[in-house]
Design an enzyme around this catalytic site. Structure first.
Site, PDB file in Angstrom:
ATOM      1  N   SER A   9      78.463  18.778  27.267  1.00  0.00           N
ATOM      2  CA  SER A   9      77.737  19.546  27.337  1.00  0.00           C
ATOM      3  C   SER A   9      79.374  20.509  27.493  1.00  0.00           C
ATOM      4  CB  SER A   9      76.775  20.145  28.392  1.00  0.00           C
ATOM      5  OG  SER A   9      76.103  19.022  28.267  1.00  0.00           O
ATOM      6  N   GLU A  11      68.863   6.473  23.611  1.00  0.00           N
ATOM      7  CA  GLU A  11      67.683   7.377  25.937  1.00  0.00           C
ATOM      8  C   GLU A  11      65.708   6.736  24.841  1.00  0.00           C
ATOM      9  OE1 GLU A  11      67.801  10.775  25.766  1.00  0.00           O
ATOM     10  OE2 GLU A  11      67.939  11.148  27.972  1.00  0.00           O
ATOM     11  N   GLN A  16      79.655  10.736  30.052  1.00  0.00           N
ATOM     12  CA  GLN A  16      78.756  11.567  29.154  1.00  0.00           C
ATOM     13  C   GLN A  16      79.931  12.555  28.739  1.00  0.00           C
ATOM     14  OE1 GLN A  16      75.246  12.477  28.079  1.00  0.00           O
ATOM     15  NE2 GLN A  16      75.185  12.563  25.791  1.00  0.00           N
ATOM     16  N   GLY A  17      80.632  13.289  27.912  1.00  0.00           N
ATOM     17  CA  GLY A  17      81.493  14.779  28.024  1.00  0.00           C
ATOM     18  C   GLY A  17      81.286  15.162  26.407  1.00  0.00           C
ATOM     19  N   SER A  46      65.937  19.800  27.087  1.00  0.00           N
ATOM     20  CA  SER A  46      64.998  20.082  28.763  1.00  0.00           C
ATOM     21  C   SER A  46      64.212  20.106  28.010  1.00  0.00           C
ATOM     22  CB  SER A  46      65.883  21.840  28.563  1.00  0.00           C
ATOM     23  OG  SER A  46      65.685  22.455  26.678  1.00  0.00           O
TER      24      SER A  46
HETATM   25  C1  LIG Z   1      71.475  16.899  36.627  1.00  0.00           C
HETATM   26  C2  LIG Z   1      72.164  17.073  35.528  1.00  0.00           C
HETATM   27  C3  LIG Z   1      73.231  15.991  34.989  1.00  0.00           C
HETATM   28  C4  LIG Z   1      73.627  15.883  33.466  1.00  0.00           C
HETATM   29  N1  LIG Z   1      75.223  15.254  33.323  1.00  0.00           N
HETATM   30  C5  LIG Z   1      75.249  15.568  31.409  1.00  0.00           C
HETATM   31  C6  LIG Z   1      76.499  14.613  31.491  1.00  0.00           C
HETATM   32  O1  LIG Z   1      76.454  13.788  32.301  1.00  0.00           O
HETATM   33  N2  LIG Z   1      76.933  14.628  30.211  1.00  0.00           N
HETATM   34  C7  LIG Z   1      76.655  16.057  29.492  1.00  0.00           C
HETATM   35  O2  LIG Z   1      77.211  16.054  28.651  1.00  0.00           O
HETATM   36  N3  LIG Z   1      76.146  16.463  30.455  1.00  0.00           N
HETATM   37  C8  LIG Z   1      74.956  16.719  30.835  1.00  0.00           C
HETATM   38  N4  LIG Z   1      74.100  17.619  31.488  1.00  0.00           N
HETATM   39  C9  LIG Z   1      73.891  18.077  30.877  1.00  0.00           C
HETATM   40  C10 LIG Z   1      72.158  18.909  30.323  1.00  0.00           C
HETATM   41  O3  LIG Z   1      72.763  17.753  28.737  1.00  0.00           O
HETATM   42  C11 LIG Z   1      72.522  19.859  29.497  1.00  0.00           C
HETATM   43  O4  LIG Z   1      72.091  21.228  30.804  1.00  0.00           O
HETATM   44  C12 LIG Z   1      71.375  19.790  28.892  1.00  0.00           C
HETATM   45  O5  LIG Z   1      71.662  19.761  27.523  1.00  0.00           O
HETATM   46  C13 LIG Z   1      71.165  21.592  28.368  1.00  0.00           C
HETATM   47  O6  LIG Z   1      71.994  22.801  27.918  1.00  0.00           O
HETATM   48  P1  LIG Z   1      72.282  23.744  28.811  1.00  0.00           P
HETATM   49  O7  LIG Z   1      72.840  23.422  30.416  1.00  0.00           O
HETATM   50  O8  LIG Z   1      73.916  24.662  28.124  1.00  0.00           O
HETATM   51  O9  LIG Z   1      71.753  25.429  28.348  1.00  0.00           O
HETATM   52  P2  LIG Z   1      71.229  26.112  26.853  1.00  0.00           P
HETATM   53  O10 LIG Z   1      71.168  24.551  26.214  1.00  0.00           O
HETATM   54  O11 LIG Z   1      72.069  26.983  27.343  1.00  0.00           O
HETATM   55  O12 LIG Z   1      69.816  25.930  27.406  1.00  0.00           O
HETATM   56  C14 LIG Z   1      69.040  27.154  28.340  1.00  0.00           C
HETATM   57  C15 LIG Z   1      67.907  27.142  28.605  1.00  0.00           C
HETATM   58  O13 LIG Z   1      67.415  27.590  27.292  1.00  0.00           O
HETATM   59  C16 LIG Z   1      66.380  26.610  26.785  1.00  0.00           C
HETATM   60  N5  LIG Z   1      66.338  26.637  25.049  1.00  0.00           N
HETATM   61  C17 LIG Z   1      67.755  26.439  24.621  1.00  0.00           C
HETATM   62  N6  LIG Z   1      67.503  26.692  22.988  1.00  0.00           N
HETATM   63  C18 LIG Z   1      66.376  26.423  22.504  1.00  0.00           C
HETATM   64  C19 LIG Z   1      65.875  26.417  21.515  1.00  0.00           C
HETATM   65  N7  LIG Z   1      66.169  25.180  20.222  1.00  0.00           N
HETATM   66  N8  LIG Z   1      64.170  26.292  21.677  1.00  0.00           N
HETATM   67  C20 LIG Z   1      64.204  26.489  22.592  1.00  0.00           C
HETATM   68  N9  LIG Z   1      64.216  26.767  24.363  1.00  0.00           N
HETATM   69  C21 LIG Z   1      65.837  26.760  23.960  1.00  0.00           C
HETATM   70  C22 LIG Z   1      66.102  25.844  27.110  1.00  0.00           C
HETATM   71  O14 LIG Z   1      65.586  24.704  27.239  1.00  0.00           O
HETATM   72  C23 LIG Z   1      67.321  26.043  28.955  1.00  0.00           C
HETATM   73  O15 LIG Z   1      65.726  26.419  29.544  1.00  0.00           O
HETATM   74  C24 LIG Z   1      73.891  17.433  32.703  1.00  0.00           C
HETATM   75  C25 LIG Z   1      72.729  18.123  33.173  1.00  0.00           C
HETATM   76  C26 LIG Z   1      72.328  17.848  34.609  1.00  0.00           C
HETATM   77  C27 LIG Z   1      71.254  18.682  35.254  1.00  0.00           C
END
Ligand SMILES: Cc1cc2nc3c(=O)[nH]c(=O)nc-3n(C[C@H](O)[C@H](O)[C@H](O)COP(=O)(O)OP(=O)(O)OC[C@H]3O[C@@H](n4cnc5c(N)ncnc54)[C@H](O)[C@@H]3O)c2cc1C
Length: 397
Positions: free
Chosen positions: A133, A250, A130-131, A380
């Site tokens: 992020s 999901e 899944q691409g 998250s």
């Molecule tokens: C083990 C693992 C596997 C993953 N696998 C995949 C995958 O296969 N494909 C894929 O596409 N992605 C994948 N991800 C990515 C995952 O979906 C993202 O990490 C997640 O959506 C959070 O985005 P971010 O890391 O960019 O954090 P950000 O979006 O930058 O968020 C940082 C912090 O700010 C908070 N935040 C952000 N926006 C808000 C808001 N509007 N209100 C309140 N708080 C907020 C978040 O909760 C978090 O604590 C994976 C992540 C992990 C850890």
């Protein structure tokens, strides 16, 4: 209230258990078997296991039979998840394809997409990533910047994805790219979902090392990669709606398997606490630790009853919609709670992937470390709580 499963459900459970007894080797149920394997070898073994299950008719439990599924009920799926967790069967190597992509293709794919994607995926011949992020777009998916420029019958893809689960083992990736410009400031417009071959020159996957030492995810770079226009899912420019549909799959999943798995982990932690010394006595006799173990057990039991409630709702044909966010919050926090107690039992050894050979803690430590990520992926905790506040409780924005 009747919490028993029906006679047909129990028949299915017996059939599945008998098949597992005959087909899942005892050594594969032992954490030590997997602890000794490199990630490539364990991936291949799990892929073979998955294919064997599909060949025997124990895959796609709730999928229609025309797609190679079993046409089962939500309770059969829950029993399947529970029995797999109870037997300590290897986890799926194709989670994103099975849980997200396949039901989306069944719902809105073209005939060719249905034919080419679903069966190979079920039999684990094609591993899907899944691409979504990107370095600047995680929770805020509409901020993606990867571009797909139309060129003849193809798109030319340039950009980067991150945190891509299975990046190094993936055959194909469903990914979001900008095929147009945001329409009048509407950031959700001009995005398409593309089904891209990862075995081509313009796609490069690089591993990201996790604290467990493994690289289950990675970064994926697209440099003039190509994708035929026929491989858009849901139509050009409809990527946002396609992604929302895909992510909705999901939801509706019960947490029975998670309960079974975390309950086993809790039992193991109690066993470790009985064997570990604290001030000359077994750690399990420490009154503070006992309270924390009890608190974790209470959360586990809440998760069990919640998962039965969810199962009752889905069995009665009710779509859980945004309530599913509550399930995600509950199971991921319960997992963390159990692993927090484990951390308190073993102390600093928690941070070491091979902590104490005498106690065979390696797998437990790896699982506990993994629990750290579950409150992030798939949305998250903060974002899930906002969903519950606004969409379930109706609180003002
Ligand atoms: C083990 C693992 C596997 C993953 N696998 C995949 C995958 O296969 N494909 C894929 O596409 N992605 C994948 N991800 C990515 C995952 O979906 C993202 O990490 C997640 O959506 C959070 O985005 P971010 O890391 O960019 O954090 P950000 O979006 O930058 O968020 C940082 C912090 O700010 C908070 N935040 C952000 N926006 C808000 C808001 N509007 N209100 C309140 N708080 C907020 C978040 O909760 C978090 O604590 C994976 C992540 C992990 C850890």
């Amino acid at each position: 209230m009747d919490l028993r499963f029906s006679a047909q459900d129990e028949d299915f459970r017996r059939e599945l258990r008998a098949w597992l007894d005959a087909n899942l080797p005892a050594e594969m149920r032992e954490p030590a078997f997997w602890a000794g394997k490199g990630s490539d070898e364990s991936f291949e073994l799990r892929r073979e296991w998955e294919a064997r299950k599909a060949a025997a008719g124990f895959a796609g439990i709730q999928w229609p039979t025309e797609y190679g599924g079993r046409g089962g009920t939500p309770t059969m799926k829950a029993i399947y998840d529970e029995e797999m967790a109870r037997a300590a069967a290897p986890s799926t190597v194709n989670p994103l394809g099975l849980a997200f992509l396949a039901p989306t293709v069944m719902a809105i794919g073209t005939d060719a997409q249905k034919r080419d994607i679903i069966r190979p995926l079920l039999h684990c011949e094609t591993i899907w990533c899944q691409g979504f992020s990107e370095p600047g777009a995680g929770s805020d998916l509409a901020a993606i910047s990867m571009r797909a420029e139309p060129q003849g019958e193809e798109y030319l893809l340039n950009g980067q994805k991150i945190w891509t689960t299975n990046a190094l083992h993936g055959d194909k990736i469903f990914t979001m790219a900008r095929t147009g410009t945001p329409d009048g400031g509407k950031r959700h417009a001009g995005i398409s979902m593309l089904l891209v071959d990862m075995h081509q020159l313009g796609v490069e996957a690089r591993p990201l090392k996790q604290m467990t030492g493994a690289s289950e995810f990675g970064e994926v770079f697209f440099t003039d990669a190509t994708c035929p226009k026929t491989d858009v899912l849901g139509g050009e420019g409809n990527g946002w709606a396609t992604a929302m549909l895909l992510l909705s799959f999901e939801r509706g999943s019960s947490a029975i398997a998670q309960y079974t798995e975390f309950r086993r982990m809790w039992d193991e932690v109690v066993g470790v606490a009985a064997r570990m010394d604290r001030d000359g006595r077994p750690a399990v006799e420490d009154p503070v630790l006992r309270q924390e173990l009890a608190a974790a057990l209470i959360e586990l039991e809440c998760l069990k009853y919640h998962s039965w409630h969810v199962l009752t709702q889905t069995s009665n044909g009710r779509d859980l919609g945004f309530e599913a966010s509550m399930t995600k919050i509950m199971w991921s926090e319960t997992f963390r709670r159990v692993s927090d107690v484990y951390e308190k039992v073993v102390g600093t050894a928690f941070a070491v992937p091979k902590p104490r050979p005498d106690l065979s803690l390696e797998e437990l430590t790896t699982t506990a470390m993994w629990s750290r990520s579950c409150t992030i992926w798939g949305g998250s905790q903060q974002v899930q709580r906002t969903v519950v506040a606004e969409r379930v409780l109706g609180l003002p924005r």
